[in-house]
Design a protein around this motif. Structure first.
Motif, mmCIF file in Angstrom:
data_model
loop_
_atom_site.group_PDB
_atom_site.id
_atom_site.type_symbol
_atom_site.label_atom_id
_atom_site.label_comp_id
_atom_site.label_asym_id
_atom_site.label_seq_id
_atom_site.Cartn_x
_atom_site.Cartn_y
_atom_site.Cartn_z
ATOM 1 N N LYS A 1 23.994 37.282 66.427
ATOM 2 C CA LYS A 1 25.159 36.584 65.886
ATOM 3 C C LYS A 1 26.274 37.555 65.501
ATOM 4 O O LYS A 1 27.431 37.164 65.394
ATOM 5 C CB LYS A 1 24.755 35.762 64.649
ATOM 6 N N ARG A 2 25.930 38.827 65.310
ATOM 7 C CA ARG A 2 26.909 39.802 64.824
ATOM 8 C C ARG A 2 27.204 40.932 65.809
ATOM 9 O O ARG A 2 28.142 41.698 65.592
ATOM 10 C CB ARG A 2 26.423 40.399 63.497
ATOM 11 N N THR A 3 26.428 41.068 66.857
ATOM 12 C CA THR A 3 26.602 42.187 67.778
ATOM 13 C C THR A 3 26.796 41.675 69.195
ATOM 14 O O THR A 3 26.022 40.837 69.666
ATOM 15 C CB THR A 3 25.386 43.122 67.733
ATOM 16 N N GLU A 4 27.824 42.179 69.880
ATOM 17 C CA GLU A 4 28.125 41.722 71.229
ATOM 18 C C GLU A 4 28.507 42.906 72.112
ATOM 19 O O GLU A 4 29.103 43.887 71.661
ATOM 20 C CB GLU A 4 29.262 40.686 71.204
ATOM 21 N N LEU A 5 28.158 42.798 73.391
ATOM 22 C CA LEU A 5 28.570 43.749 74.412
ATOM 23 C C LEU A 5 29.705 43.130 75.213
ATOM 24 O O LEU A 5 29.720 41.919 75.457
ATOM 25 C CB LEU A 5 27.405 44.088 75.343
ATOM 26 N N TYR A 6 30.670 43.936 75.641
ATOM 27 C CA TYR A 6 31.809 43.398 76.380
ATOM 28 C C TYR A 6 32.195 44.335 77.511
ATOM 29 O O TYR A 6 31.877 45.531 77.508
ATOM 30 C CB TYR A 6 33.002 43.189 75.449
ATOM 31 N N ALA A 7 32.895 43.764 78.486
ATOM 32 C CA ALA A 7 33.442 44.552 79.597
ATOM 33 C C ALA A 7 34.593 43.774 80.205
ATOM 34 O O ALA A 7 34.630 42.541 80.143
ATOM 35 C CB ALA A 7 32.372 44.828 80.650
ATOM 36 N N ASP A 8 35.569 44.491 80.785
ATOM 37 C CA ASP A 8 36.680 43.830 81.448
ATOM 38 C C ASP A 8 37.182 44.673 82.598
ATOM 39 O O ASP A 8 36.958 45.893 82.650
ATOM 40 C CB ASP A 8 37.824 43.562 80.457
ATOM 41 N N ILE A 9 37.881 44.014 83.513
ATOM 42 C CA ILE A 9 38.652 44.687 84.547
ATOM 43 C C ILE A 9 40.023 44.023 84.570
ATOM 44 O O ILE A 9 40.113 42.792 84.467
ATOM 45 C CB ILE A 9 37.968 44.621 85.933
ATOM 46 N N ASP A 10 41.073 44.825 84.646
ATOM 47 C CA ASP A 10 42.417 44.266 84.544
ATOM 48 C C ASP A 10 43.373 44.994 85.474
ATOM 49 O O ASP A 10 43.148 46.159 85.839
ATOM 50 C CB ASP A 10 42.929 44.340 83.107
ATOM 51 N N TYR A 11 44.434 44.304 85.831
ATOM 52 C CA TYR A 11 45.453 44.841 86.733
ATOM 53 C C TYR A 11 46.828 44.527 86.156
ATOM 54 O O TYR A 11 47.115 43.371 85.799
ATOM 55 C CB TYR A 11 45.320 44.228 88.126
ATOM 56 N N THR A 12 47.665 45.537 86.024
ATOM 57 C CA THR A 12 49.011 45.373 85.463
ATOM 58 C C THR A 12 50.049 45.849 86.478
ATOM 59 O O THR A 12 49.891 46.925 87.069
ATOM 60 C CB THR A 12 49.165 46.170 84.158
ATOM 61 N N LYS A 13 51.100 45.047 86.632
ATOM 62 C CA LYS A 13 52.179 45.401 87.552
ATOM 63 C C LYS A 13 53.505 45.332 86.808
ATOM 64 O O LYS A 13 53.826 44.322 86.179
ATOM 65 C CB LYS A 13 52.208 44.450 88.752
ATOM 66 N N PHE A 14 54.277 46.430 86.881
ATOM 67 C CA PHE A 14 55.610 46.494 86.291
ATOM 68 C C PHE A 14 56.652 46.446 87.411
ATOM 69 O O PHE A 14 56.471 47.073 88.455
ATOM 70 C CB PHE A 14 55.803 47.786 85.504
ATOM 71 N N THR A 15 57.730 45.711 87.174
ATOM 72 C CA THR A 15 58.839 45.695 88.127
ATOM 73 C C THR A 15 60.154 45.826 87.358
ATOM 74 O O THR A 15 60.211 45.581 86.146
ATOM 75 C CB THR A 15 58.862 44.400 88.962
ATOM 76 N N GLY A 16 61.221 46.187 88.081
ATOM 77 C CA GLY A 16 62.537 46.299 87.470
ATOM 78 C C GLY A 16 62.589 47.374 86.399
ATOM 79 O O GLY A 16 61.998 48.447 86.517
#
Length: 348
Positions: free
Chosen positions: A306-321
């Motif tokens: 209830k108090r401990t969690e494992l996490y992971a992510d993958i993300d993609y960021t694009k900048f323009t202008g």
């Protein structure tokens, strides 16, 4: 007769004590994670870091107290500070001990009023339809949507009233400038509607930003926000929109427009495992210079307890202008970046 009076007095004291039940809770969060960002440096290499204030969740500790005043009324307080897990230092660059929250308040059948340094109305409003529930703040656009760099107001009076499925919200933050009630002030209003299948919310915030630290002049800053969540079994679908229009100093005779669009899906596969996918779009226009930031992110969480969690992510960021060369928003100067994060978060 004397013994009877003494007994009655003791009974009265005991009754008063029963009405004045109080509690103080120590709580906090520890997030230890690593993040690898491709094109995270000016040279184009990958940057492997341990986030100073948490990757998935902000590192914090605090005290929360509540006293029962009887008749459905209560007094409360909340003090919350941030820290850097990797070094043990305070996350306190602004010389504020409780830089996250510092409030005292009163609640009852009318609702709840809190006074002090606290989250913006935007933060509470958007929480019902923010796909990641304000996790991965260094990656998503949630901080910008909920009120800028800190997402908090100083000198704020915040009201929240819950009436059936409706939550009515209001905030007034004093500017603190002698001789002017408006200079530097903030006022905001909004509502949330919460039902089993759908959640909706909308709000408006107006700020009177100082022209400079020494000037008595100020200019407007308005934000309009709306969104909702549709819940179908284990799946929540969320969408939101926010438009921030900020006047610039009179000499520029122009406006800064920040438009935010976001949407996402959250799937509670089991009581211990969930998957969230979201997309954030920020379009900025300032003095005819356009810029845009798009973020796509997929995250998973597995509960060990209830108090401990494992996490992971993958993300993609694009900048323009103009965002490509904006050193504040994009320190590396690269238009495309891919990140991977993983770690553990523990609540106490």
């Amino acid at each position: 007769m004397t013994r009877s009076l003494a007994a009655l007095a003791l009974l009265g004291l005991a009754t008063g004590a029963a009405h004045a039940q109080s509690s103080v809770t120590l709580y906090g969060s520890l997030d230890g994670g690593l993040r690898n960002l491709v094109n995270g440096t000016k040279g184009g290499g990958a940057a492997l870091t341990m986030a100073s204030n948490g990757t998935y969740n902000s590192n914090r500790w605090g005290f929360e107290g509540k006293e029962d005043l009887g008749g459905g009324y209560y007094a409360r307080f909340n003090l919350e500070a941030g820290y850097v897990l990797s070094t043990g230092a305070n996350n306190n660059t602004s010389n504020q001990i409780f830089q996250r929250t510092s409030t005292v308040g009163l609640g009852g059948p009318f609702g709840q009023v809190d006074i002090g340094h606290q989250f913006t109305l935007q933060h509470f409003l958007v929480k019902d339809f923010e796909p990641f529930d304000f996790h991965y703040l260094g990656i998503t656009e949630s901080t910008a949507i909920s009120g800028g760099v800190t997402g908090r107001d100083d000198n704020a009076i915040n009201y929240r009233g819950i009436f059936g499925p409706w939550v009515i919200r209001g905030t007034y933050a004093l500017g603190g400038v002698p001789g002017s009630a408006a200079h530097g002030s903030t006022f905001a209003g909004g509502f949330n509607y919460r039902a089993a299948l759908v959640k909706l919310g909308a709000g408006y915030t107006h700020k009177s930003n100082p022209l400079s630290a020494t000037s008595s002049a100020y200019f407007g800053d308005d934000q309009y926000t709306a969104g909702g969540t549709l819940s179908l079994g284990p799946v929540d679908a969320m969408v939101g929109y926010s438009l921030n229009i900020q006047d610039t100093p009179a000499s520029a005779k122009s406006q800064t427009r920040n438009q935010y669009l976001w949407g996402g899906l959250r799937y509670q596969a089991t009581p211990f495992f969930n998957v969230t996918a979201a997309y954030y779009d920020n379009k900025n226009k300032t003095a005819a210079v356009d810029g845009r930031k798009d973020v796509a992110i997929l995250g998973i969480v597995y509960l060990l307890s209830k108090r401990t969690e494992l996490y992971a992510d993958i993300d993609y960021t694009k900048f323009t202008g103009g965002y490509v060369t904006n050193s504040t928003l994009n320190p590396s100067g690269h238009s495309k970046q891919t990140g991977v994060s993983f770690g553990m978060n523990h609540w106490f």
